[in-house]
Design an enzyme around this catalytic site. Structure first.
Site, PDB file in Angstrom:
ATOM      1  N   GLU A  81       4.924   7.214 -10.262  1.00 51.51           N
ATOM      2  CA  GLU A  81       5.820   7.386  -9.352  1.00 51.51           C
ATOM      3  C   GLU A  81       7.104   6.675  -9.777  1.00 51.51           C
ATOM      4  OE1 GLU A  81       3.960   8.032  -4.946  1.00 51.51           O
ATOM      5  OE2 GLU A  81       3.042   6.156  -6.100  1.00 51.51           O
ATOM      6  N   SER A 113       0.909  -1.139   0.021  1.00 53.90           N
ATOM      7  CA  SER A 113       0.266  -0.116   0.144  1.00 53.90           C
ATOM      8  C   SER A 113       0.835   1.447  -0.123  1.00 53.90           C
ATOM      9  CB  SER A 113      -0.872   0.017   1.157  1.00 53.90           C
ATOM     10  OG  SER A 113      -0.255  -0.057   2.338  1.00 53.90           O
ATOM     11  N   LYS A 114       0.208   2.434   0.147  1.00 54.39           N
ATOM     12  CA  LYS A 114       0.802   3.685   0.004  1.00 54.39           C
ATOM     13  C   LYS A 114       1.950   3.885   1.207  1.00 54.39           C
ATOM     14  CE  LYS A 114       0.850   7.525  -2.666  1.00 54.39           C
ATOM     15  NZ  LYS A 114       1.283   7.446  -4.042  1.00 54.39           N
ATOM     16  N   ARG A 115       1.656   3.137   2.173  1.00 51.94           N
ATOM     17  CA  ARG A 115       2.477   3.570   3.415  1.00 51.94           C
ATOM     18  C   ARG A 115       3.716   2.827   3.057  1.00 51.94           C
ATOM     19  NH1 ARG A 115       2.478  -0.655   6.786  1.00 51.94           N
ATOM     20  NH2 ARG A 115       0.630  -2.469   6.375  1.00 51.94           N
TER      21      ARG A 115
END
Length: 481
Positions: free
Chosen positions: A257, A247-249
């Site tokens: 990106e 995930s993004k974390r």
């Protein structure tokens, strides 16, 4: 009987940026189609009107274009098929394979609470399944809102052979009469995907493991509608190093990106393929053509794929070092332009020099952005020196004397080529009774600002006499102060 030509699809929702997991699913579909002589398609599942946007559609297309994974036919918008979805529901209702459910949210909540109290998994009770025609008419006359549910057989087993997970078997009693149309007449995912895949002639559905639980429900819909059931392949989830779903974390997760980070499309794809796929050989670096020749869906693992950013960066570096400067030139010069190290005129006027610089630097670079971070010294004098390298390389008591001697020798050196540059340096250190490495490390730091670089003498020859002497004098001044 002739088998239909293979047709696969990638079906993202335009509710966010294209995620690395989605990109890998697109890649697996693309490679399967190419390896089997099939057709690779794209469907944008945009029926979530609140969260979908044209901007997200454009970024998905942009990301797929960057990866070289655009579809073989114009992409399909799921929202364009809404009438076909509604027609399928009407057909199921008319054939008594589905029914209207008038249960309110409160009714369903009460059922869920009862299941929780009894410590059993919740499944819809089916109480609207056996309403009489009169009860249905009365409810409709009163304009009671309703959803539409599929009549799932209570007995028997649903089996299918997944191309990755092999034999899957689910008891029909574990599948409740699931909703296929909401009260606002919009289709639920389960129905829409079945209708859409049939309209597109999809023969093989390759998607994430998280859809595995949807497949038995969708098989029931295919059978109820009389549609041919496609083959299924569910690929493992991509997991973070901590074993949890990526995930993004955990850092960068969208294709954009990774592009901004400095990945080449080929390097990124080569990194993606190792997330859940592999052969018995030791090969790690693949071109796209090699992947097409090698890819087999049966080589996809059932185990979750652990994302390793450093391995992906290393793979990308192998692609950079293996490319000729002609292929790297547009990527690297664009990075230098953005960083203000070059102007457009410089690119035309100094083309030969820039090609030589890229060729010299590329074996040390893992990302395109490294040409800015660690290769700007081919375009401008270093503005600072690595502090650790200063302590290590310039602490020697004879460094200033040796550098001044080298400067004096370089002023008269002709030709200014790698052989002469090395011979001169070694002559100076031999006469001083010092190891050549003392002056090599000191000169490298002076001209680059770093303790590592490509071959020093090739670099000095590339930079030219005027630049090298200026940088060496600047370094000596720095040491004196």
């Amino acid at each position: 009987m002739n088998q239909p030509a293979i047709r696969v699809r990638f079906a993202p929702s335009p509710t966010g940026y294209l995620h690395i997991g989605g990109a890998r699913t697109a890649l697996f579909n693309y490679l399967y189609a190419r390896s089997m002589g099939g057709t690779y398609l794209l469907r944008i599942e945009d029926t979530d009107t609140e969260r979908s946007s044209q901007e997200m559609i454009e970024q998905i297309l942009d990301s797929l274009s960057w990866l070289g994974l655009l579809p073989d036919e114009p992409y399909v918008l799921q929202s364009d098929n809404i009438l076909a979805h509604q027609h399928a529901v009407d057909t199921l209702l008319n054939e008594d394979k589905a029914y209207r459910c008038f249960c309110t949210k409160e009714d369903l909540e009460a059922e869920k609470e009862k299941a929780a109290r009894e410590n059993r998994p919740y499944r819809y009770s089916g109480k609207c399944r056996n309403l009489t025609d009169q009860e249905i008419r009365e409810n409709l006359d009163q304009k009671m809102p309703f959803t539409v549910r599929l009549k799932v057989p209570h007995e028997g087993v649903t089996r299918f052979k997944d191309m990755v997970f092999k034999s899957i078997e689910v008891q029909n009693s574990e599948i409740d009469d699931f909703i296929i149309m909401r009260s606002d007449k919009t289709p639920v995912y389960q129905l829409a995907v079945v209708v859409d895949d049939t309209l597109m002639g999809i023969t093989h559905v390759i998607r994430g493991e998280d859809h595995l639980s949807n497949t038995p429900k969708q098989i029931h819909l295919y059978l109820a509608l009389g549609y041919p059931v496609p083959r299924f392949a569910h690929v493992p989830l991509i997991l973070a190093p901590d074993g949890k779903r990526l995930s993004k974390r955990h850092g960068a997760t969208s294709v954009g990106e990774f592009r901004d980070m400095g990945f080449l499309p080929e390097g990124f794809i080569n990194g993606l393929i190792h997330l859940g796929w592999g052969t018995s050989g030791n090969q790690t670096i693949y071109t796209l053509d090699e992947l097409i020749r090698t890819f087999r869906i049966t080589d996809v693992s059932k185990k979750g794929a652990i994302f390793d950013l450093q391995k992906m960066i290393w793979i990308n570096g192998q692609h950079i070092s293996g490319k000729p400067s002609t292929e790297l030139f547009p990527w690297v010069t664009r990075a230098w332009l953005r960083a203000g190290l070059l102007s457009q005129d410089d690119i035309e006027d100094r083309k030969t020099y820039l090609h030589q610089a890229i060729d010299l630097l590329k074996t040390r670079m893992k990302l395109i952005t490294d040409f800015v971070s660690f290769g700007s010294y081919v375009l401008k004098d270093p503005v600072s020196y690595d502090p650790e390298a200063v302590e290590k390389s310039w602490a020697h008591p004879k460094v200033q004397v040796l550098m001044n001697h080298y400067i004096k020798s370089l002023e008269a050196l002709d030709p200014f080529d790698p052989e002469n540059l090395e011979e001169t340096l070694r002559h100076i250190t031999n006469e001083a009774g010092e190891k050549a490495a003392v002056l090599i490390h000191a000169v490298r730091l002076a001209v680059t600002g770093f303790s590592v670089s490509p071959g020093l003498f090739e670099l000095l020859s590339l930079l030219g006499k005027k630049v090298v002497i200026r940088r060496l004098k600047k370094a000596v001044d720095y040491l004196q102060t």
